[in-house]
Design a protein around this motif. Structure first.
Motif, PDB file in Angstrom:
ATOM      1  N   PHE A 287     -20.431  -8.646  31.323  1.00  0.00           N
ATOM      2  CA  PHE A 287     -21.805  -8.306  31.806  1.00  0.00           C
ATOM      3  C   PHE A 287     -22.157  -6.839  31.424  1.00  0.00           C
ATOM      4  O   PHE A 287     -21.354  -6.067  31.556  1.00  0.00           O
ATOM      5  N   ALA A 288     -23.589  -6.652  31.200  1.00  0.00           N
ATOM      6  CA  ALA A 288     -23.945  -5.184  31.105  1.00  0.00           C
ATOM      7  C   ALA A 288     -23.700  -4.351  32.353  1.00  0.00           C
ATOM      8  O   ALA A 288     -23.956  -4.943  33.395  1.00  0.00           O
ATOM      9  N   SER A 289     -23.242  -3.205  32.216  1.00  0.00           N
ATOM     10  CA  SER A 289     -23.191  -2.356  33.310  1.00  0.00           C
ATOM     11  C   SER A 289     -24.604  -2.060  33.998  1.00  0.00           C
ATOM     12  O   SER A 289     -25.724  -2.108  33.276  1.00  0.00           O
ATOM     13  N   GLU A 290     -24.475  -1.577  34.899  1.00  0.00           N
ATOM     14  CA  GLU A 290     -26.054  -1.245  35.914  1.00  0.00           C
ATOM     15  C   GLU A 290     -26.802  -0.025  34.989  1.00  0.00           C
ATOM     16  O   GLU A 290     -27.923  -0.218  34.757  1.00  0.00           O
TER      17      GLU A 290
ATOM     18  N   ALA B 178     -29.565  -9.417  25.212  1.00  0.00           N
ATOM     19  CA  ALA B 178     -30.337  -9.979  26.037  1.00  0.00           C
ATOM     20  C   ALA B 178     -30.575 -11.545  25.799  1.00  0.00           C
ATOM     21  O   ALA B 178     -30.886 -11.893  24.857  1.00  0.00           O
ATOM     22  N   ALA B 179     -29.637 -12.328  26.811  1.00  0.00           N
ATOM     23  CA  ALA B 179     -29.858 -13.822  26.354  1.00  0.00           C
ATOM     24  C   ALA B 179     -31.062 -14.297  27.221  1.00  0.00           C
ATOM     25  O   ALA B 179     -30.937 -14.246  28.597  1.00  0.00           O
ATOM     26  N   ILE B 180     -32.019 -15.417  26.613  1.00  0.00           N
ATOM     27  CA  ILE B 180     -33.183 -15.430  27.462  1.00  0.00           C
ATOM     28  C   ILE B 180     -33.051 -17.062  27.554  1.00  0.00           C
ATOM     29  O   ILE B 180     -33.238 -17.682  26.529  1.00  0.00           O
ATOM     30  N   ILE B 181     -33.322 -17.536  28.542  1.00  0.00           N
ATOM     31  CA  ILE B 181     -33.338 -19.009  29.153  1.00  0.00           C
ATOM     32  C   ILE B 181     -34.022 -19.496  30.038  1.00  0.00           C
ATOM     33  O   ILE B 181     -34.307 -18.437  30.930  1.00  0.00           O
ATOM     34  N   ARG B 182     -34.860 -20.698  30.115  1.00  0.00           N
ATOM     35  CA  ARG B 182     -35.224 -21.223  31.214  1.00  0.00           C
ATOM     36  C   ARG B 182     -34.658 -21.056  32.454  1.00  0.00           C
ATOM     37  O   ARG B 182     -33.446 -21.078  32.598  1.00  0.00           O
ATOM     38  N   GLY B 183     -35.646 -20.697  33.479  1.00  0.00           N
ATOM     39  CA  GLY B 183     -34.972 -20.208  34.867  1.00  0.00           C
ATOM     40  C   GLY B 183     -33.867 -21.246  35.424  1.00  0.00           C
ATOM     41  O   GLY B 183     -33.183 -20.984  36.107  1.00  0.00           O
TER      42      GLY B 183
ATOM     43  N   LYS C 179     -35.279 -16.507  32.515  1.00  0.00           N
ATOM     44  CA  LYS C 179     -34.322 -15.330  32.892  1.00  0.00           C
ATOM     45  C   LYS C 179     -33.902 -14.793  31.940  1.00  0.00           C
ATOM     46  O   LYS C 179     -33.611 -15.340  30.576  1.00  0.00           O
ATOM     47  N   THR C 180     -33.571 -13.424  31.977  1.00  0.00           N
ATOM     48  CA  THR C 180     -32.993 -12.578  30.820  1.00  0.00           C
ATOM     49  C   THR C 180     -31.848 -12.186  31.314  1.00  0.00           C
ATOM     50  O   THR C 180     -31.683 -11.293  32.513  1.00  0.00           O
ATOM     51  N   LEU C 181     -30.494 -12.774  30.848  1.00  0.00           N
ATOM     52  CA  LEU C 181     -29.391 -12.122  31.107  1.00  0.00           C
ATOM     53  C   LEU C 181     -28.819 -10.916  30.273  1.00  0.00           C
ATOM     54  O   LEU C 181     -28.861 -11.149  28.769  1.00  0.00           O
ATOM     55  N   LEU C 182     -28.287  -9.803  30.791  1.00  0.00           N
ATOM     56  CA  LEU C 182     -27.765  -8.743  30.012  1.00  0.00           C
ATOM     57  C   LEU C 182     -26.489  -8.856  29.773  1.00  0.00           C
ATOM     58  O   LEU C 182     -25.836  -9.054  30.968  1.00  0.00           O
ATOM     59  N   PHE C 183     -25.746  -8.641  28.721  1.00  0.00           N
ATOM     60  CA  PHE C 183     -24.440  -8.542  28.426  1.00  0.00           C
ATOM     61  C   PHE C 183     -23.959  -7.550  27.276  1.00  0.00           C
ATOM     62  O   PHE C 183     -24.819  -6.946  26.769  1.00  0.00           O
ATOM     63  N   LYS C 184     -22.648  -7.240  27.625  1.00  0.00           N
ATOM     64  CA  LYS C 184     -22.143  -6.192  26.445  1.00  0.00           C
ATOM     65  C   LYS C 184     -21.291  -6.749  25.729  1.00  0.00           C
ATOM     66  O   LYS C 184     -20.300  -7.492  26.134  1.00  0.00           O
ATOM     67  N   ALA C 185     -21.533  -6.635  24.396  1.00  0.00           N
ATOM     68  CA  ALA C 185     -20.558  -7.449  23.278  1.00  0.00           C
ATOM     69  C   ALA C 185     -20.065  -6.182  22.449  1.00  0.00           C
ATOM     70  O   ALA C 185     -20.960  -5.764  21.761  1.00  0.00           O
TER      71      ALA C 185
END
Ligand SMILES: [Zn+2]
Length: 571
Positions: free
Chosen positions: A318-321, A291-296, A279-285
């Motif tokens: 969290f990153a905006s749409e 993009a943080a990538i981690i096993r599902g 899974k690829t989770l998108l954040f705003k820093a």
């Protein structure tokens, strides 16, 4: 104390907003009063408990050579600007202005004030080490004050600050404080664990949190039954061995996944376990997308993520749409590691060992199978990003860890030179060389400890105080105050116990016996002596709050038993 004269108002009903036992019983037992949300006052019985806890804290701190003082709760903004925390502390700080528009705060903590005092006074290594503390009211404007004394906006805290000449000396002070805390919470009757903790906003290099185990606790700790590993789940290192080192890498292949946007839907649609997914989770820093990538099937640990990015926690969102669409070139739900642009890619350290994984394609309605790290994508940072779960291998011995919820009642930190450098707190060493002092800080939530004790010591009828913190040791209840023999004997026992330095309540109120028994269970006095119909024969009933058994004793037996019980308790 005679209860007929005492300021005590108990409640039969559970107050509406009180969700957890400590909050309910403190209000029902008339020990605290709510003024406004998250702000409570202590009534006579409750304040006696606070003072007992404070005295245990004092004795153990003093035994380690720490010295008590008392600083003002009002602090000038200038000191906080010097340390750089006036803005960083954010909306939790209660701020105020005086008539000349000078800015102040009500202290949420005192690193700045203590550092300021010491830098002006202490000049030489000969005056170090120094460990000073106070027991004082602190202020934090919590967004969601709740659970009574557990998360309140005004609370009583013991805070200590140590100043040493070097790290070796700090290590010794830190170990002393660790021991003092162990003694304090043991004497308070708490079932607790000292766990390795993240240093968070206070900063520094090492920390332990003292956690009272409780289902209502807001924190989660991980611990091992096979070795001494124990840490907060934010802090706990996850070591996971990937089992697929010798797997042949297959060709990547696009798969059509219409409207499959979440990992759960993907899981269902493809009929594969989370172990096969990335899974690829998108954040705003700040201004960067991450993009943080981690096993599902793993959970992302945001504390580890902000630490890896070296930013404070409140700067991660969290990153905006809009941002997601820009960096993935697709609708939300199809982000993946291959071809994502303008992002910092940070992958969990397990990911490079996983083979032929399924990930988002950065293309609406598509995923990709047989994705492999290194061959198909690379990262800017590879680091442990996993949140510890029940059964994950212990980082020390490899056995499965256990999780438990708990209440943080104390924390100790090695601050190092963070504040002494920012605020220029220096001393001259043996060679007349100027050096920054090496600091530590050590907090105990005194009012929160009171609540934690109740969470661990109660039944459906009320509080069961451990002897060490009970507001009184013994309650003598006169069943019928209209009967002269009962009143006479009750007062006699009361007097004898007082002469023996026992802290005793005499329930001489003109109430029904049932009301008296209910109140005595609710306020949790450890020993009850009931003077009733056998008073004329000198026979009384003896009962302990933590036990169902009742005994018919002579007055002498009851008094001796009570005194023996008090003396054999941890005080
Ligand atoms: Zn272990």
């Amino acid at each position: 104390m005679k209860m007929s004269k005492m300021y005590l108002h108990t409640l039969r009903e559970v107050p509406n907003d009180a969700e957890i036992p400590s909050h309910q019983f403190l209000l029902r037992a008339g020990m605290i009063k709510r003024l406004v949300s998250g702000v409570y006052g202590f009534m006579p019985l409750g304040y006696r408990v606070i003072r007992k806890i404070e005295n245990i804290v004092r004795e153990e701190m003093d035994a380690k050579g720490a010295q008590e003082l008392l600083m003002s709760a009002v602090q000038p903004s200038e000191l906080w600007k010097e340390s750089g925390r006036w803005n960083d502390f954010g909306p939790e700080m209660f701020r105020l202005k005086d008539r000349n528009q000078r800015e102040f705060c009500l202290g949420p903590t005192h690193e700045e004030v203590f550092t300021d005092i010491v830098r002006n006074d202490v000049k030489s290594y000969k005056e170090l080490p120094l460990n000073i503390y106070q027991i004082q009211t602190k202020y934090r404007d919590e967004q969601r004050p709740r659970f009574g004394l557990m998360r309140s906006r005004e609370f009583i805290m013991k805070d200590a600050y140590s100043f040493d000449k070097d790290w070796e000396s700090l290590d010794k002070t830190y170990d002393d404080m660790y021991d003092a805390y162990t003694n304090i919470f043991t004497r308070c009757g708490l079932n607790f664990r000292a766990v390795d903790a993240d240093t968070g906003a206070i900063g520094g290099s090492g920390s332990h949190e003292f956690t009272a185990l409780s289902e209502v606790g807001e924190g989660v700790i991980a611990y091992c039954n096979h070795c001494d590993f124990a840490a907060t789940t934010e802090r706990a290192e996850c070591v996971i061995e990937a089992k697929c080192e010798n797997v042949e890498l297959k060709e990547i292949n696009e798969i059509h996944t219409p409207n499959i946007k979440s990992i759960e839907e993907l899981h269902e649609f493809l009929k594969v376990d989370g172990e096969k997914l990335l899974k690829t989770l998108l954040f705003k820093a700040k201004d960067q997308i991450v993009a943080a990538i981690i096993r599902g099937d793993r959970e992302l640990n945001e504390t580890k993520l902000v630490n890896a990015l070296k930013i404070p926690e409140h700067e991660l969102e969290f990153a905006s749409e809009e941002d997601v669409k820009r960096v993935t070139n697709a609708e939300v739900g199809f982000a993946g590691p291959i071809g994502i642009k303008d992002v910092i890619v940070i992958v969990d350290d397990e990911v490079p060992h996983l083979k032929n994984m399924i990930a988002g394609a950065n293309k609406t309605d598509y995923h990709i199978e047989n994705v492999n790290y290194d061959r198909d994508f690379k990262a800017d940072i590879v680091i442990d990003l996993k949140l510890m779960k029940e059964g994950y291998p212990c980082p020390t011995c490899g056995e499965g860890v256990n999780l438990a919820r708990g209440i943080e009642v104390g924390q100790v930190f090695k601050l190092g030179t963070k504040y002494s450098e920012a605020m220029d707190a220096k001393y001259m060493d043996e060679n007349m060389k100027e050096k920054p002092m090496v600091m530590g800080c050590y907090g105990i939530g005194v009012s929160r400890t009171m609540a934690a004790i109740i969470e661990q010591h109660h039944d459906e009828n009320g509080i069961i105080w451990p002897m060490s913190v009970a507001p009184y040791h013994v309650i003598v209840s006169i069943v019928n105050v209209k009967k002269e023999d009962q009143v006479e004997l009750g007062e006699k026992i009361y007097k004898i116990l007082q002469d023996q330095k026992v802290e005793v309540l005499l329930d001489d109120r003109a109430e029904r016996a049932g009301v008296k028994f209910k109140d005595s269970d609710l306020i949790g006095i450890p020993i009850r002596i009931v003077v009733g119909k056998n008073a004329a024969e000198g026979i009384v009933e003896y009962k302990q709050r933590d036990c169902e058994d009742k005994y018919e004793f002579t007055v002498e037996e009851a008094i001796n038993k009570a005194i023996e019980e008090i003396h054999s308790s941890v005080l």
